[in-house]
Design an enzyme around this catalytic site. Structure first.
Site, PDB file in Angstrom:
ATOM      1  N   HIS A   1       0.663  -1.397  -0.226  1.00  0.00           N
ATOM      2  CA  HIS A   1      -0.046   0.323   0.005  1.00  0.00           C
ATOM      3  C   HIS A   1       1.104   1.315   0.041  1.00  0.00           C
ATOM      4  O   HIS A   1       0.978   2.138  -0.512  1.00  0.00           O
ATOM      5  CB  HIS A   1      -0.771  -0.223   1.089  1.00  0.00           C
ATOM      6  CG  HIS A   1      -1.937  -1.115   1.096  1.00  0.00           C
ATOM      7  ND1 HIS A   1      -3.160  -1.226   0.390  1.00  0.00           N
ATOM      8  CD2 HIS A   1      -2.427  -1.581   2.529  1.00  0.00           C
ATOM      9  CE1 HIS A   1      -3.735  -2.109   0.254  1.00  0.00           C
ATOM     10  NE2 HIS A   1      -3.236  -2.793   1.594  1.00  0.00           N
TER      11      HIS A   1
ATOM     12  N   ASP B   1      -3.294 -10.903  -2.086  1.00  0.00           N
ATOM     13  CA  ASP B   1      -3.113 -10.786  -0.916  1.00  0.00           C
ATOM     14  C   ASP B   1      -4.584 -10.414  -0.525  1.00  0.00           C
ATOM     15  O   ASP B   1      -5.245  -9.664  -1.819  1.00  0.00           O
ATOM     16  CB  ASP B   1      -2.961  -9.538  -0.142  1.00  0.00           C
ATOM     17  CG  ASP B   1      -2.987  -9.050   1.485  1.00  0.00           C
ATOM     18  OD1 ASP B   1      -2.383  -8.592   2.218  1.00  0.00           O
ATOM     19  OD2 ASP B   1      -4.031  -8.068   1.265  1.00  0.00           O
TER      20      ASP B   1
ATOM     21  N   HIS C   1      -6.984  -7.588  -0.062  1.00  0.00           N
ATOM     22  CA  HIS C   1      -6.193  -6.186  -0.406  1.00  0.00           C
ATOM     23  C   HIS C   1      -6.072  -5.932  -2.137  1.00  0.00           C
ATOM     24  O   HIS C   1      -4.917  -6.437  -1.750  1.00  0.00           O
ATOM     25  CB  HIS C   1      -6.242  -5.147   0.409  1.00  0.00           C
ATOM     26  CG  HIS C   1      -6.127  -5.542   1.834  1.00  0.00           C
ATOM     27  ND1 HIS C   1      -5.926  -5.740   3.148  1.00  0.00           N
ATOM     28  CD2 HIS C   1      -7.637  -4.474   2.620  1.00  0.00           C
ATOM     29  CE1 HIS C   1      -7.003  -6.346   3.907  1.00  0.00           C
ATOM     30  NE2 HIS C   1      -7.866  -4.923   3.937  1.00  0.00           N
TER      31      HIS C   1
END
Length: 308
Positions: A118, A155, A157
């Site tokens: 991220h 993942d 996300h």
């Protein structure tokens, strides 16, 4: 033996008001140590600042190294960036890079941390300070170690930071299969995104993974895979929205390994997401992923020796 990269600075003290389980990496280390001679350990050097600044804004890099990240960015990251966190942020990308170099020699290697997908150019986000996947990818291609690589992100996300930081970079393709309605709210554009509805179970997930990842690899023809093996698609994960069982996660690793092995592509794995109160159970899922991947590549190596 399975090559595992680990550094003492991966294990950092817990941070106040943070949802990230800081002792997870210590538990991963201890569970892997219990495997005895099945694991061969490697300690990485810190990633040179040059390569971090090829990926992240130099001013942000300075903020991290000097432990003076502004409060607004610390809120996006999810915890304060002190000197201990700063040291960890420098060695984790070095670990992913070393795992990649080992995988090119051995077929497979794992970083016992990383997967910080991220982190963006000028800030961290979502418990990620520096994006080790993007940094390692840019160094590997920048040094000419490989001409083409793929970052495969499983993942729960989306790998938004990885997609953003590598967009338009020659020789790097990104794949992300994730829960569509999960964090981040604003998605980036990977080379291939596979958004999933809430509650997808083992069979549906694995079917979609094979149907999309196999042609992606055939089209991109990478010489190396950097694999974000987050375990937060697990049904009981605090921050997940999918419904995989632990058996389903194991099938995922065997599938990813099979697709890579069939194409002769080395694979370096990182950990990534896994959230909840039972740190040992989360660490066990990460370790099971490393062992499943490592054993799959070891069987392939043993089979090739018997054939020759």
């Amino acid at each position: 033996m399975i090559a595992v990269v680990h550094h003492p600075d991966y294990v950092a003290p817990g941070q106040p008001r943070s949802g990230y389980q800081w002792n997870k990496n210590g538990a991963i280390r201890d569970l892997l140590r219990a495997e005895g001679d099945a694991i061969e350990w490697f300690e990485p050097p810190a990633m040179p600042r040059f390569w971090i600044e090829r990926t992240h804004d130099p001013d942000y890099v300075t903020e991290v190294i000097e432990a003076r990240v502004p409060p607004a960015k610390e809120r996006r990251i999810g915890f304060p960036v002190n000197e201990t966190v700063a040291r960890r942020a420098l060695v984790v990308p070095g670990g992913t890079y070393l795992a990649a170099r080992l995988a090119l020699d051995r077929g497979f290697a794992a970083n016992s941390a990383g997967g910080s997908h991220h982190a963006l150019a000028d800030t961290g986000a979502g418990y990620c300070v520096f994006n080790d996947l993007a940094i390692a990818a840019l160094r590997l291609t920048g040094e000419g170690v490989v001409d083409r690589l793929a970052i495969v992100d499983c993942d729960v996300h989306q790998g938004d930071g990885t997609a953003s930081l590598t967009a338009g970079r020659a020789g790097i393709a990104t794949y992300s299969i994730h829960a569509e309605r999960n964090f981040p709210a604003r998605k980036a554009r990977s080379t291939l995104d596979v958004p999933l509805a809430d509650g997808v179970d083992d069979d549906a997930y694995l079917t979609m993974l094979e149907q999309t990842l196999a042609p992606f690899l055939d089209a991109e023809q990478p010489q190396l895979i950097l694999y974000q093996a987050g375990v937060d698609p697990f049904a009981g994960d605090r921050l997940g929205r999918l419904a995989l069982t632990e058996a389903g996660l194991a099938r995922r690793e065997r599938l990813v390994a099979r697709l890579a092995i069939a194409r002769g592509i080395p694979l370096a794995s990182t950990v990534g997401g896994g959230y909840g109160d039972d740190v040992l159970a989360i660490a066990r899922r990460h370790v099971d992923a490393i062992l499943a991947l490592g054993n799959a590549f070891a069987r392939r190596h043993a089979d090739s020796i018997r054939v020759s």
